[in-house]
Every structure is written in C-alpha cells, then in structure tokens.
Design a protein around this motif. Structure first.
Motif, PDB file in Angstrom:
ATOM      1  N   VAL A  46      48.288 -36.523 -25.652  1.00  0.00           N
ATOM      2  CA  VAL A  46      47.486 -34.543 -25.790  1.00  0.00           C
ATOM      3  C   VAL A  46      48.841 -34.053 -25.446  1.00  0.00           C
ATOM      4  O   VAL A  46      49.900 -34.711 -25.176  1.00  0.00           O
ATOM      5  N   PRO A  47      49.082 -32.846 -25.748  1.00  0.00           N
ATOM      6  CA  PRO A  47      49.705 -32.037 -25.752  1.00  0.00           C
ATOM      7  C   PRO A  47      50.766 -32.636 -24.453  1.00  0.00           C
ATOM      8  O   PRO A  47      50.306 -32.582 -23.545  1.00  0.00           O
ATOM      9  N   SER A  48      51.827 -32.011 -24.141  1.00  0.00           N
ATOM     10  CA  SER A  48      52.530 -31.666 -23.304  1.00  0.00           C
ATOM     11  C   SER A  48      52.532 -31.381 -22.333  1.00  0.00           C
ATOM     12  O   SER A  48      52.621 -31.141 -20.841  1.00  0.00           O
ATOM     13  N   TYR A  49      51.501 -30.108 -22.258  1.00  0.00           N
ATOM     14  CA  TYR A  49      51.282 -29.197 -21.109  1.00  0.00           C
ATOM     15  C   TYR A  49      49.745 -30.052 -20.675  1.00  0.00           C
ATOM     16  O   TYR A  49      49.438 -29.335 -19.639  1.00  0.00           O
ATOM     17  N   VAL A  50      49.576 -31.035 -21.358  1.00  0.00           N
ATOM     18  CA  VAL A  50      48.079 -31.047 -20.408  1.00  0.00           C
ATOM     19  C   VAL A  50      48.356 -33.077 -19.565  1.00  0.00           C
ATOM     20  O   VAL A  50      49.351 -34.000 -20.241  1.00  0.00           O
ATOM     21  N   LYS A  51      48.661 -32.009 -18.542  1.00  0.00           N
ATOM     22  CA  LYS A  51      49.409 -33.099 -17.339  1.00  0.00           C
ATOM     23  C   LYS A  51      48.257 -34.759 -17.500  1.00  0.00           C
ATOM     24  O   LYS A  51      49.289 -35.483 -16.427  1.00  0.00           O
ATOM     25  N   GLY A  52      46.950 -34.751 -17.226  1.00  0.00           N
ATOM     26  CA  GLY A  52      46.857 -35.879 -17.356  1.00  0.00           C
ATOM     27  C   GLY A  52      45.296 -35.132 -16.647  1.00  0.00           C
ATOM     28  O   GLY A  52      44.983 -34.303 -16.971  1.00  0.00           O
ATOM     29  N   VAL A  53      44.672 -35.860 -16.112  1.00  0.00           N
ATOM     30  CA  VAL A  53      43.426 -35.700 -15.220  1.00  0.00           C
ATOM     31  C   VAL A  53      43.093 -36.559 -14.181  1.00  0.00           C
ATOM     32  O   VAL A  53      43.579 -36.710 -13.694  1.00  0.00           O
ATOM     33  N   ILE A  54      42.516 -35.379 -13.312  1.00  0.00           N
ATOM     34  CA  ILE A  54      41.578 -35.976 -11.837  1.00  0.00           C
ATOM     35  C   ILE A  54      40.837 -36.485 -11.989  1.00  0.00           C
ATOM     36  O   ILE A  54      39.775 -35.620 -12.768  1.00  0.00           O
ATOM     37  N   ASN A  55      40.332 -37.302 -10.413  1.00  0.00           N
ATOM     38  CA  ASN A  55      38.951 -37.533 -10.850  1.00  0.00           C
ATOM     39  C   ASN A  55      38.446 -36.308  -8.952  1.00  0.00           C
ATOM     40  O   ASN A  55      39.208 -36.108  -8.392  1.00  0.00           O
ATOM     41  N   LEU A  56      37.995 -35.256  -9.359  1.00  0.00           N
ATOM     42  CA  LEU A  56      37.563 -34.297  -8.562  1.00  0.00           C
ATOM     43  C   LEU A  56      36.428 -34.112  -8.145  1.00  0.00           C
ATOM     44  O   LEU A  56      35.348 -33.723  -9.233  1.00  0.00           O
ATOM     45  N   ARG A  57      35.902 -34.642  -7.278  1.00  0.00           N
ATOM     46  CA  ARG A  57      34.805 -34.734  -6.656  1.00  0.00           C
ATOM     47  C   ARG A  57      33.175 -35.836  -7.721  1.00  0.00           C
ATOM     48  O   ARG A  57      32.315 -34.899  -8.037  1.00  0.00           O
ATOM     49  N   GLY A  58      33.885 -36.454  -8.249  1.00  0.00           N
ATOM     50  CA  GLY A  58      33.020 -36.713  -9.235  1.00  0.00           C
ATOM     51  C   GLY A  58      33.295 -36.604 -10.782  1.00  0.00           C
ATOM     52  O   GLY A  58      33.075 -37.673 -11.561  1.00  0.00           O
ATOM     53  N   MET A  59      33.901 -35.995 -10.998  1.00  0.00           N
ATOM     54  CA  MET A  59      34.608 -35.295 -12.163  1.00  0.00           C
ATOM     55  C   MET A  59      35.802 -35.160 -12.387  1.00  0.00           C
ATOM     56  O   MET A  59      36.670 -35.432 -12.080  1.00  0.00           O
ATOM     57  N   VAL A  60      35.850 -36.042 -13.305  1.00  0.00           N
ATOM     58  CA  VAL A  60      36.780 -35.972 -14.646  1.00  0.00           C
ATOM     59  C   VAL A  60      37.537 -34.518 -15.020  1.00  0.00           C
ATOM     60  O   VAL A  60      36.873 -34.396 -15.848  1.00  0.00           O
ATOM     61  N   THR A  61      38.301 -34.376 -14.554  1.00  0.00           N
ATOM     62  CA  THR A  61      38.501 -33.040 -15.150  1.00  0.00           C
ATOM     63  C   THR A  61      40.774 -32.982 -15.707  1.00  0.00           C
ATOM     64  O   THR A  61      41.070 -33.276 -14.915  1.00  0.00           O
ATOM     65  N   PRO A  62      40.829 -32.756 -17.031  1.00  0.00           N
ATOM     66  CA  PRO A  62      41.474 -32.388 -17.801  1.00  0.00           C
ATOM     67  C   PRO A  62      42.921 -31.368 -16.603  1.00  0.00           C
ATOM     68  O   PRO A  62      42.010 -29.966 -16.184  1.00  0.00           O
ATOM     69  N   ILE A  85      40.833 -25.199 -10.372  1.00  0.00           N
ATOM     70  CA  ILE A  85      39.679 -25.142 -10.711  1.00  0.00           C
ATOM     71  C   ILE A  85      38.895 -24.102 -11.782  1.00  0.00           C
ATOM     72  O   ILE A  85      38.740 -23.214 -10.530  1.00  0.00           O
ATOM     73  N   VAL A  86      39.199 -23.821 -12.979  1.00  0.00           N
ATOM     74  CA  VAL A  86      37.485 -23.228 -13.659  1.00  0.00           C
ATOM     75  C   VAL A  86      37.001 -23.142 -14.520  1.00  0.00           C
ATOM     76  O   VAL A  86      37.002 -24.824 -15.208  1.00  0.00           O
ATOM     77  N   ASN A  87      35.913 -23.044 -14.493  1.00  0.00           N
ATOM     78  CA  ASN A  87      35.349 -23.491 -15.415  1.00  0.00           C
ATOM     79  C   ASN A  87      34.443 -22.610 -16.977  1.00  0.00           C
ATOM     80  O   ASN A  87      34.530 -21.220 -16.267  1.00  0.00           O
ATOM     81  N   LEU A  88      34.749 -22.766 -18.021  1.00  0.00           N
ATOM     82  CA  LEU A  88      34.479 -22.365 -19.301  1.00  0.00           C
ATOM     83  C   LEU A  88      33.274 -22.660 -20.205  1.00  0.00           C
ATOM     84  O   LEU A  88      33.413 -23.904 -20.635  1.00  0.00           O
ATOM     85  N   GLU A  89      32.006 -21.381 -20.057  1.00  0.00           N
ATOM     86  CA  GLU A  89      31.009 -22.233 -20.489  1.00  0.00           C
ATOM     87  C   GLU A  89      30.708 -24.222 -20.429  1.00  0.00           C
ATOM     88  O   GLU A  89      30.892 -25.087 -21.261  1.00  0.00           O
ATOM     89  N   ASN A  90      29.957 -24.606 -19.198  1.00  0.00           N
ATOM     90  CA  ASN A  90      30.763 -25.786 -18.216  1.00  0.00           C
ATOM     91  C   ASN A  90      31.394 -26.060 -19.013  1.00  0.00           C
ATOM     92  O   ASN A  90      31.689 -27.622 -19.347  1.00  0.00           O
ATOM     93  N   PHE A  91      32.531 -26.377 -18.807  1.00  0.00           N
ATOM     94  CA  PHE A  91      34.141 -27.308 -19.041  1.00  0.00           C
ATOM     95  C   PHE A  91      34.651 -27.147 -18.560  1.00  0.00           C
ATOM     96  O   PHE A  91      35.354 -25.678 -18.540  1.00  0.00           O
ATOM     97  N   ASP A  92      35.281 -27.569 -16.828  1.00  0.00           N
ATOM     98  CA  ASP A  92      36.088 -27.705 -16.020  1.00  0.00           C
ATOM     99  C   ASP A  92      37.200 -28.122 -16.620  1.00  0.00           C
ATOM    100  O   ASP A  92      37.583 -28.706 -17.464  1.00  0.00           O
ATOM    101  N   VAL A  93      38.241 -27.540 -15.735  1.00  0.00           N
ATOM    102  CA  VAL A  93      39.617 -27.570 -16.422  1.00  0.00           C
ATOM    103  C   VAL A  93      40.947 -26.974 -15.390  1.00  0.00           C
ATOM    104  O   VAL A  93      40.184 -26.016 -14.676  1.00  0.00           O
ATOM    105  N   GLY A  94      41.970 -28.123 -14.646  1.00  0.00           N
ATOM    106  CA  GLY A  94      42.660 -27.782 -13.642  1.00  0.00           C
ATOM    107  C   GLY A  94      43.923 -26.592 -14.287  1.00  0.00           C
ATOM    108  O   GLY A  94      44.626 -26.986 -15.895  1.00  0.00           O
ATOM    109  N   LEU A  95      43.819 -26.083 -13.761  1.00  0.00           N
ATOM    110  CA  LEU A  95      45.633 -25.162 -14.382  1.00  0.00           C
ATOM    111  C   LEU A  95      46.736 -25.272 -12.973  1.00  0.00           C
ATOM    112  O   LEU A  95      46.382 -24.680 -11.539  1.00  0.00           O
ATOM    113  N   ILE A  96      47.492 -25.624 -12.921  1.00  0.00           N
ATOM    114  CA  ILE A  96      48.488 -26.437 -11.960  1.00  0.00           C
ATOM    115  C   ILE A  96      49.457 -25.001 -11.861  1.00  0.00           C
ATOM    116  O   ILE A  96      50.068 -23.939 -13.211  1.00  0.00           O
ATOM    117  N   VAL A  97      49.541 -24.257 -11.282  1.00  0.00           N
ATOM    118  CA  VAL A  97      50.144 -23.044 -10.651  1.00  0.00           C
ATOM    119  C   VAL A  97      51.874 -22.825 -10.117  1.00  0.00           C
ATOM    120  O   VAL A  97      51.008 -23.412  -8.737  1.00  0.00           O
TER     121      VAL A  97
END
Length: 157
Positions: A46-62, A85-97
C-alpha cells in the motif's frame, strides 16, 4: 435571504498538523481515538501514507497518516496523537493527526476559496480557508485526500 446565509454555520472538527490548523465537517466524523491505544496492522503493497488497518469495534478500518499524505516531516507519535475516524459514502478510514483540538462552528460567510498558494498541502486537498478571529483554518477536501484509497477499496469489491 442574506441574513439567513450570514447566520448559517458549519460545525467542524479542528485538528493540527505541524503548526497549522485544519478542519473537516463534523458530519463525516464517527469518532476520535487515541493512537497510542490502537494496534495498527501493516499491510504490504500500500502507499507509504497508509499505515495499515485497525480493528475498531469489529470493523477493519484503514489508517492514513495525514503528515505523510501531505509530504510533511514525520513526527514520533505521542500522547496527543489522534486518529479521526471519518465515513465518506459508507467508507470508513482513520486519519492520524498531531492533535484534535476542538469542535467549532464556522460561519459560512467566513469561508473563502483556496488561495493560490496554500503552503505545504497540495491545493487539490484544500476546499477553502476560514478566518475565525485570529485563527486561519484550512478546510480539507476529504474526497480528494482519500481518493486513491477509496479507488483501491472499490477495486476489491
């Protein structure tokens, strides 16, 4: 009609990267998590800015590191580092800030279109700039920021 527009506000989450403040609409934010409490599983290829995935309340989130996505200098994660954790059109992703500061209402008439030069963040990532008192907030266009990740996710379906 103008008074209605003048009184209209957009509720936003304000967060920091380096010494700058950014904002996203609160409507897309699911939660804000402490990074140090999360275990990120690396994903190969995956691109370097994608650090991986987490299991957040049963959902795998990039998880996307916004510093890396915006080509900003890396910083060691600390107790202030957050995952939004943001949701755009049923797509969840986590943003590290670096830090998630607060929730504020931005008057719609305080928003200006993106300036010609917006510093170190690519202009396509910027939806606009808001001047609130002495603060200058960069409004992110998450559709553009997350487009490559969403396209990869769509290819898998």
């Amino acid at each position: 009609m103008t008074t209605e527009l003048e009184n209209k506000v957009m509720k936003t989450i304000v967060f920091q990267l380096l010494d700058k403040e950014y904002a996203i609409e609160v409507d897309v934010v699911q939660s804000i998590e402490k990074l140090l409490l999360m275990t990120i599983t690396r994903i190969p290829g995956v691109p370097s800015y994608v650090k991986g995935v987490i299991n957040l309340r049963g959902m795998v989130t990039p998880i996307v590191d916004l510093r890396n996505r915006f080509d900003l200098p890396e910083m060691e994660y600390n107790d202030n580092t957050r995952i939004i954790i943001v949701n755009l059109e049923n797509f969840d992703v986590g943003l590290i800030v670096d830090d998630a500061n607060d929730v504020i209402d931005i008057p719609v008439n305080a928003l200006e279109s993106q300036p010609e030069v917006v510093g170190s963040v690519e202009s396509e990532f910027v939806a606009g700039v808001a001047k609130i008192e002495k603060r200058l907030l960069v409004m992110l266009n998450l559709d553009h920021v997350l487009r490559p990740i969403r396209n990869v996710n769509a290819d898998e379906n």
